[in-house]
Write a protein that holds these residues in place. Structure first.
Motif, PDB file in Angstrom:
ATOM      1  N   ILE A  86      15.160  63.265 158.578  1.00 49.87           N
ATOM      2  CA  ILE A  86      14.640  62.836 157.458  1.00 49.87           C
ATOM      3  C   ILE A  86      15.116  61.290 157.843  1.00 49.87           C
ATOM      4  CG2 ILE A  86      14.309  64.623 155.892  1.00 49.87           C
ATOM      5  CD1 ILE A  86      17.368  64.020 154.191  1.00 49.87           C
ATOM      6  N   VAL A  87      14.446  59.818 156.910  1.00 52.18           N
ATOM      7  CA  VAL A  87      14.633  59.139 157.346  1.00 52.18           C
ATOM      8  C   VAL A  87      15.001  57.852 156.616  1.00 52.18           C
ATOM      9  CG1 VAL A  87      13.982  56.472 158.950  1.00 52.18           C
ATOM     10  CG2 VAL A  87      13.550  58.673 160.076  1.00 52.18           C
ATOM     11  N   SER A  88      15.454  57.589 155.339  1.00 49.13           N
ATOM     12  CA  SER A  88      15.764  56.643 154.198  1.00 49.13           C
ATOM     13  C   SER A  88      15.319  55.068 154.583  1.00 49.13           C
ATOM     14  CB  SER A  88      17.686  56.892 153.711  1.00 49.13           C
ATOM     15  OG  SER A  88      17.476  55.296 152.799  1.00 49.13           O
ATOM     16  N   ASN A  89      14.468  54.963 153.656  1.00 51.24           N
ATOM     17  CA  ASN A  89      13.467  53.408 153.690  1.00 51.24           C
ATOM     18  C   ASN A  89      14.548  52.122 152.929  1.00 51.24           C
ATOM     19  OD1 ASN A  89      10.590  54.474 154.895  1.00 51.24           O
ATOM     20  ND2 ASN A  89      12.377  53.511 155.877  1.00 51.24           N
ATOM     21  N   ASP A  90      16.156  53.244 152.268  1.00 48.36           N
ATOM     22  CA  ASP A  90      16.423  51.728 151.230  1.00 48.36           C
ATOM     23  C   ASP A  90      16.905  50.761 151.691  1.00 48.36           C
ATOM     24  OD1 ASP A  90      17.165  53.959 148.554  1.00 48.36           O
ATOM     25  OD2 ASP A  90      17.850  55.234 150.349  1.00 48.36           O
ATOM     26  N   GLN A  91      16.913  49.831 151.448  1.00 48.89           N
ATOM     27  CA  GLN A  91      17.418  48.193 151.821  1.00 48.89           C
ATOM     28  C   GLN A  91      18.914  48.586 152.091  1.00 48.89           C
ATOM     29  OE1 GLN A  91      16.104  45.901 147.935  1.00 48.89           O
ATOM     30  NE2 GLN A  91      14.199  45.241 149.697  1.00 48.89           N
ATOM     31  N   ALA A  92      19.171  47.682 153.156  1.00 46.63           N
ATOM     32  CA  ALA A  92      20.849  47.645 153.315  1.00 46.63           C
ATOM     33  C   ALA A  92      21.386  47.507 152.546  1.00 46.63           C
ATOM     34  CB  ALA A  92      21.319  46.191 154.451  1.00 46.63           C
ATOM     35  N   HIS A  93      21.534  47.577 151.352  1.00 46.85           N
ATOM     36  CA  HIS A  93      22.977  47.570 150.218  1.00 46.85           C
ATOM     37  C   HIS A  93      22.971  47.972 149.420  1.00 46.85           C
ATOM     38  CE1 HIS A  93      18.951  46.188 147.915  1.00 46.85           C
ATOM     39  NE2 HIS A  93      19.889  46.289 147.189  1.00 46.85           N
ATOM     40  N   LYS A 111      24.553  55.224 149.448  1.00 47.65           N
ATOM     41  CA  LYS A 111      24.218  56.213 148.246  1.00 47.65           C
ATOM     42  C   LYS A 111      23.395  57.275 149.245  1.00 47.65           C
ATOM     43  CE  LYS A 111      23.436  52.594 144.729  1.00 47.65           C
ATOM     44  NZ  LYS A 111      22.808  51.846 143.969  1.00 47.65           N
ATOM     45  N   VAL A 112      23.090  57.100 150.406  1.00 43.95           N
ATOM     46  CA  VAL A 112      22.171  58.295 150.781  1.00 43.95           C
ATOM     47  C   VAL A 112      23.057  59.358 151.513  1.00 43.95           C
ATOM     48  CG1 VAL A 112      20.709  58.534 153.111  1.00 43.95           C
ATOM     49  CG2 VAL A 112      19.976  56.215 152.844  1.00 43.95           C
ATOM     50  N   LYS A 113      24.218  58.793 152.153  1.00 42.34           N
ATOM     51  CA  LYS A 113      25.247  60.289 152.559  1.00 42.34           C
ATOM     52  C   LYS A 113      25.147  60.571 151.508  1.00 42.34           C
ATOM     53  CE  LYS A 113      28.834  62.235 155.035  1.00 42.34           C
ATOM     54  NZ  LYS A 113      28.366  63.229 154.270  1.00 42.34           N
ATOM     55  N   PRO A 114      25.974  60.232 150.036  1.00 39.38           N
ATOM     56  CA  PRO A 114      26.514  61.175 149.027  1.00 39.38           C
ATOM     57  C   PRO A 114      24.618  61.744 148.244  1.00 39.38           C
ATOM     58  CG  PRO A 114      27.203  59.067 148.873  1.00 39.38           C
ATOM     59  CD  PRO A 114      25.993  58.911 149.602  1.00 39.38           C
ATOM     60  N   LEU A 115      23.531  61.231 148.416  1.00 43.64           N
ATOM     61  CA  LEU A 115      22.759  61.833 148.007  1.00 43.64           C
ATOM     62  C   LEU A 115      21.782  63.297 148.920  1.00 43.64           C
ATOM     63  CD1 LEU A 115      19.386  61.665 146.206  1.00 43.64           C
ATOM     64  CD2 LEU A 115      18.318  60.998 148.448  1.00 43.64           C
ATOM     65  N   VAL A 116      22.603  62.384 150.045  1.00 42.10           N
ATOM     66  CA  VAL A 116      21.608  64.373 150.787  1.00 42.10           C
ATOM     67  C   VAL A 116      22.836  65.027 150.766  1.00 42.10           C
ATOM     68  CG1 VAL A 116      22.193  64.575 153.733  1.00 42.10           C
ATOM     69  CG2 VAL A 116      20.866  62.516 152.822  1.00 42.10           C
ATOM     70  N   ASP A 117      24.074  64.806 150.380  1.00 40.46           N
ATOM     71  CA  ASP A 117      25.096  65.983 150.263  1.00 40.46           C
ATOM     72  C   ASP A 117      24.728  66.715 148.984  1.00 40.46           C
ATOM     73  OD1 ASP A 117      26.121  65.448 152.740  1.00 40.46           O
ATOM     74  OD2 ASP A 117      27.993  64.311 152.023  1.00 40.46           O
ATOM     75  N   ASN A 118      24.482  66.268 147.607  1.00 40.45           N
ATOM     76  CA  ASN A 118      24.238  66.787 146.765  1.00 40.45           C
ATOM     77  C   ASN A 118      23.275  67.191 146.334  1.00 40.45           C
ATOM     78  OD1 ASN A 118      26.588  64.886 145.269  1.00 40.45           O
ATOM     79  ND2 ASN A 118      25.376  62.677 144.247  1.00 40.45           N
ATOM     80  N   HIS A 119      22.201  66.318 146.888  1.00 31.54           N
ATOM     81  CA  HIS A 119      21.058  67.568 147.008  1.00 31.54           C
ATOM     82  C   HIS A 119      21.351  68.853 148.118  1.00 31.54           C
ATOM     83  CE1 HIS A 119      18.366  66.093 144.813  1.00 31.54           C
ATOM     84  NE2 HIS A 119      18.872  64.427 145.102  1.00 31.54           N
ATOM     85  N   GLY A 120      21.643  68.585 148.739  1.00 34.67           N
ATOM     86  CA  GLY A 120      22.641  69.889 149.612  1.00 34.67           C
ATOM     87  C   GLY A 120      21.157  70.118 150.563  1.00 34.67           C
ATOM     88  N   TRP A 121      20.525  68.643 151.490  1.00 33.10           N
ATOM     89  CA  TRP A 121      19.593  68.915 152.097  1.00 33.10           C
ATOM     90  C   TRP A 121      21.125  68.687 153.417  1.00 33.10           C
ATOM     91  CZ3 TRP A 121      16.989  63.385 150.259  1.00 33.10           C
ATOM     92  CH2 TRP A 121      16.912  64.031 149.102  1.00 33.10           C
ATOM     93  N   GLU A 122      20.396  70.405 154.483  1.00 34.46           N
ATOM     94  CA  GLU A 122      20.847  70.505 155.768  1.00 34.46           C
ATOM     95  C   GLU A 122      19.471  70.083 156.022  1.00 34.46           C
ATOM     96  OE1 GLU A 122      22.976  74.277 155.141  1.00 34.46           O
ATOM     97  OE2 GLU A 122      24.213  72.985 154.134  1.00 34.46           O
ATOM     98  N   PHE A 123      19.032  69.122 156.488  1.00 29.07           N
ATOM     99  CA  PHE A 123      18.061  68.918 157.958  1.00 29.07           C
ATOM    100  C   PHE A 123      18.853  68.792 159.187  1.00 29.07           C
ATOM    101  CE2 PHE A 123      15.897  67.921 153.799  1.00 29.07           C
ATOM    102  CZ  PHE A 123      14.808  69.351 153.945  1.00 29.07           C
ATOM    103  N   ASP A 124      18.018  68.552 160.175  1.00 26.57           N
ATOM    104  CA  ASP A 124      18.672  68.133 161.394  1.00 26.57           C
ATOM    105  C   ASP A 124      19.159  66.606 161.856  1.00 26.57           C
ATOM    106  OD1 ASP A 124      17.176  70.700 162.896  1.00 26.57           O
ATOM    107  OD2 ASP A 124      15.954  70.082 162.162  1.00 26.57           O
ATOM    108  N   GLN A 125      18.526  66.022 161.262  1.00 28.95           N
ATOM    109  CA  GLN A 125      18.731  64.205 161.199  1.00 28.95           C
ATOM    110  C   GLN A 125      19.135  63.617 159.872  1.00 28.95           C
ATOM    111  OE1 GLN A 125      17.919  62.959 165.533  1.00 28.95           O
ATOM    112  NE2 GLN A 125      19.612  61.733 165.029  1.00 28.95           N
ATOM    113  N   VAL A 126      19.717  62.999 159.456  1.00 31.26           N
ATOM    114  CA  VAL A 126      19.361  61.870 158.767  1.00 31.26           C
ATOM    115  C   VAL A 126      19.427  59.701 159.166  1.00 31.26           C
ATOM    116  CG1 VAL A 126      19.600  60.623 156.350  1.00 31.26           C
ATOM    117  CG2 VAL A 126      20.076  63.333 156.974  1.00 31.26           C
ATOM    118  N   LEU A 127      17.873  59.731 159.503  1.00 30.28           N
ATOM    119  CA  LEU A 127      18.163  57.970 160.159  1.00 30.28           C
ATOM    120  C   LEU A 127      18.116  57.288 158.716  1.00 30.28           C
ATOM    121  CD1 LEU A 127      16.065  58.616 162.722  1.00 30.28           C
ATOM    122  CD2 LEU A 127      18.627  59.037 162.901  1.00 30.28           C
ATOM    123  N   LEU A 128      18.732  55.915 159.397  1.00 33.63           N
ATOM    124  CA  LEU A 128      18.148  54.411 158.470  1.00 33.63           C
ATOM    125  C   LEU A 128      17.484  53.628 158.520  1.00 33.63           C
ATOM    126  CD1 LEU A 128      22.064  54.556 157.506  1.00 33.63           C
ATOM    127  CD2 LEU A 128      20.447  56.061 156.505  1.00 33.63           C
TER     128      LEU A 128
END
Length: 161
Positions: A79-86, A90-107
């Protein structure tokens, strides 16, 4: 006419390899996107943003069946976040809160990888399936409830070939 256009689009898409873009993962490690692979098995790359409600619904729906998909098909999910740099903090907390255990998280805060894969409109979620040899074989923009079924069907088609 539409069928011909769809066939030409599929033929073009099937011949495209993953482009090289340097991104960071959520732990800060640099990843070159042209090295993403799944050892000869299909891979799903899903672009999302923390603020995108359809993205969150799609990833929640996939997360519910993710363990089954992995066992059945061996598919990998990046999964690849397209959130802006600022907003990347927020990406890691969102992933953790939703329990998304996918193979890789990129920015991908500058949309470099997303655009290189053909998402010039910026519509999210944007989902790509890569076959076992690294070729892009499927692209989809947006999400409606139940669309994850089409996604796993495409993966099943790939592994049955």
């Amino acid at each position: 006419m539409y069928l011909l256009a769809a066939m030409l689009c599929l033929a073009f898409t099937a011949s495209v390899q993953l482009p090289q873009t340097l991104l960071k993962d959520i732990s800060g490690k640099t990843v070159s996107t042209d090295t993403l692979s799944n050892n000869g098995k299909p891979m799903i790359i899903d672009f999302f943003a923390t603020w995108c409600k359809p993205c969150n619904r799609e990833l929640d729906a996939i997360a519910e069946v993710w363990d089954e998909w992995k066992v059945e098909t061996g598919v990998k999910m990046v999964i690849v976040s397209n959130d802006q740099a600022h907003n990347t903090n927020k990406v890691k907390p969102l992933v953790d809160n939703h329990g998304w255990e996918f193979d890789q998280v990129l920015l991908d805060p500058n949309y470099e990888f997303s655009k290189a894969l053909g998402n010039n409109s910026g519509v999210m979620p944007f989902t790509v399936i890569v076959d076992g040899s690294g070729k892009i074989v499927y692209r989809h923009q947006g999400y409606t409830d139940g669309a994850e079924t089409e996604l796993i069907e495409k993966v099943r088609e790939l592994i049955s070939q």
